[in-house]
Write an enzyme that holds these catalytic residues in place. Structure first.
Site, PDB file in Angstrom:
ATOM      1  N   PRO A   2      86.702 -21.656  15.141  1.00 42.11           N
ATOM      2  CA  PRO A   2      87.311 -20.475  15.763  1.00 42.11           C
ATOM      3  C   PRO A   2      86.262 -19.534  16.356  1.00 42.11           C
ATOM      4  O   PRO A   2      85.377 -19.067  15.668  1.00 42.11           O
ATOM      5  CB  PRO A   2      88.080 -19.814  14.631  1.00 42.11           C
ATOM      6  N   GLU A   3      86.376 -19.296  17.646  1.00 49.72           N
ATOM      7  CA  GLU A   3      85.532 -18.325  18.331  1.00 49.72           C
ATOM      8  C   GLU A   3      86.458 -17.221  18.851  1.00 49.72           C
ATOM      9  O   GLU A   3      87.612 -17.170  18.463  1.00 49.72           O
ATOM     10  CB  GLU A   3      84.773 -19.006  19.482  1.00 49.72           C
ATOM     11  N   HIS A  99      92.506 -26.268  -0.577  1.00 45.67           N
ATOM     12  CA  HIS A  99      91.496 -25.277  -0.142  1.00 45.67           C
ATOM     13  C   HIS A  99      92.120 -23.952   0.252  1.00 45.67           C
ATOM     14  O   HIS A  99      91.614 -23.256   1.122  1.00 45.67           O
ATOM     15  CB  HIS A  99      90.644 -25.820   1.004  1.00 45.67           C
ATOM     16  N   ARG A 118      85.791 -25.852   4.168  1.00 44.15           N
ATOM     17  CA  ARG A 118      84.335 -25.829   4.029  1.00 44.15           C
ATOM     18  C   ARG A 118      83.787 -24.544   3.441  1.00 44.15           C
ATOM     19  O   ARG A 118      82.595 -24.448   3.185  1.00 44.15           O
ATOM     20  CB  ARG A 118      83.692 -26.146   5.379  1.00 44.15           C
ATOM     21  N   ARG A 156      63.917 -11.004  26.222  1.00 45.65           N
ATOM     22  CA  ARG A 156      64.200 -11.972  25.146  1.00 45.65           C
ATOM     23  C   ARG A 156      63.511 -13.291  25.430  1.00 45.65           C
ATOM     24  O   ARG A 156      63.729 -13.901  26.473  1.00 45.65           O
ATOM     25  CB  ARG A 156      65.711 -12.204  25.037  1.00 45.65           C
TER      26      ARG A 156
END
Length: 275
Positions: A2-3, A99, A118, A156
DNA sequence: ATATGGCCCTGGTTGC
DNA sequence: TGCAACCAGGGCCATA
């Protein structure tokens, strides 16, 4: 994984369904990993609270909570889905998936569940009497100005893809949308961020916003176990032009899509279209 | 100070 | 066919 578009879809779904509902009971599993706030404190901070609003900040889902007497925020329940997390609205009778780490019983008779095989996801409670409202680690990709976007990458000395994944610069962009936005902007993932020209960065910003907004419209990308609050899959994976298309022809020029490892992540691009 | 790499986790895939 | 090794990667932390 998921983003931003997937998290936005889930946050909107939960907001539509649960806004105004009240948490009457909280149950948590025994694995320690998902809990940034200990389960006992979570339970104390959630039970009796009303859900005022649910929104997305970066890749985090923020449930704004009231004390049940008014509309002022007293706390925030912050959910990060990690790689495999799901935030689901179900009936109490719905079978409990393996889970499942949290179950919140609601006054309406429904449940909100957090499932995460996870256990890379995190649950946190923020008491607004002692802490500021959650603002996320970086800047919002959908609303950042052109000048602010350009400034993020100035000086950067790392690959532009690594910079896009750094949540303290922009938050919400993950591996899929980093690759897809770089393809649409025609920029190679290994280019050093600080060496990109202003025009290239503006093209990247426009491509990123376009791809994120289009993905939100399609309910996100379901590549592994991503589903929205109702358990439904998204459709943006059908629009991917490079992500997981290794060896397949570029949709623009036909050159096979190349895959490298960059910043520890699988990275997909077209050597012809991206310079 | 910033940048990099290893680690946590499980499940799906690959290879013998 | 069955089992084990490997890989996926978001975020955090130690290291350079």
């Amino acid at each position: 994984m998921p983003e931003l578009p997937e998290v936005e879809t889930i946050a909107r779904g939960v907001d539509e369904r649960l806004r105004g509902d009240r948490i009457i009971d909280a149950w948590f599993g025994s694995h320690k990993e998902p809990f940034k706030t200990p389960p006992s404190s979570l339970a104390a901070g959630l039970e009796g609270r009303t859900i005022l609003r649910v929104r997305r900040v970066g890749k985090h889902i923020v449930c704004e909570l009231g004390d049940g007497t008014g509309s002022s925020r007293v706390a925030e329940w912050i959910v990060h889905l990690g790689m495999t997390g799901q935030l689901l609205v179900t009936t109490p009778e719905a079978s409990v998936a393996a889970h499942t780490h949290a179950r919140l019983a609601l006054a309406s008779g429904r449940e909100m569940r957090f499932v995460d095989p996870r256990r890379f996801g995190r649950l946190e409670l923020r008491d607004l009497k002692t802490a500021k409202a959650f603002a996320g680690p970086g800047a919002e990709p959908l609303t950042i100005s052109e000048d602010e976007f350009v400034k993020l990458f100035r000086g950067r000395r790392l690959a532009i893809k690594a910079a896009l994944l750094n949540q303290t610069l922009l938050h919400g962009v993950g591996n899929i949308y980093a690759d897809e936005s770089l393809f649409r902007a025609g920029i190679r993932p290994r280019r050093m961020a600080g060496r990109l020209k202003r025009a290239e960065l503006l093209k990247l910003r426009a491509a990123l916003i376009e791809v994120l907004e289009h993905a939100i419209e399609l309910g996100g990308s379901s590549v592994s176990d991503y589903v929205d609050a109702d358990g439904a899959r998204g459709f943006f994976q059908l629009e991917h032009r490079v992500y997981l298309r290794t060896g397949e022809p570029c949709l623009v020029c036909g050159t096979p899509i190349k895959r490298i490892i960059l910043a520890g992540r699988g990275t997909h691009f077209c050597i012809q279209c991206q310079r």
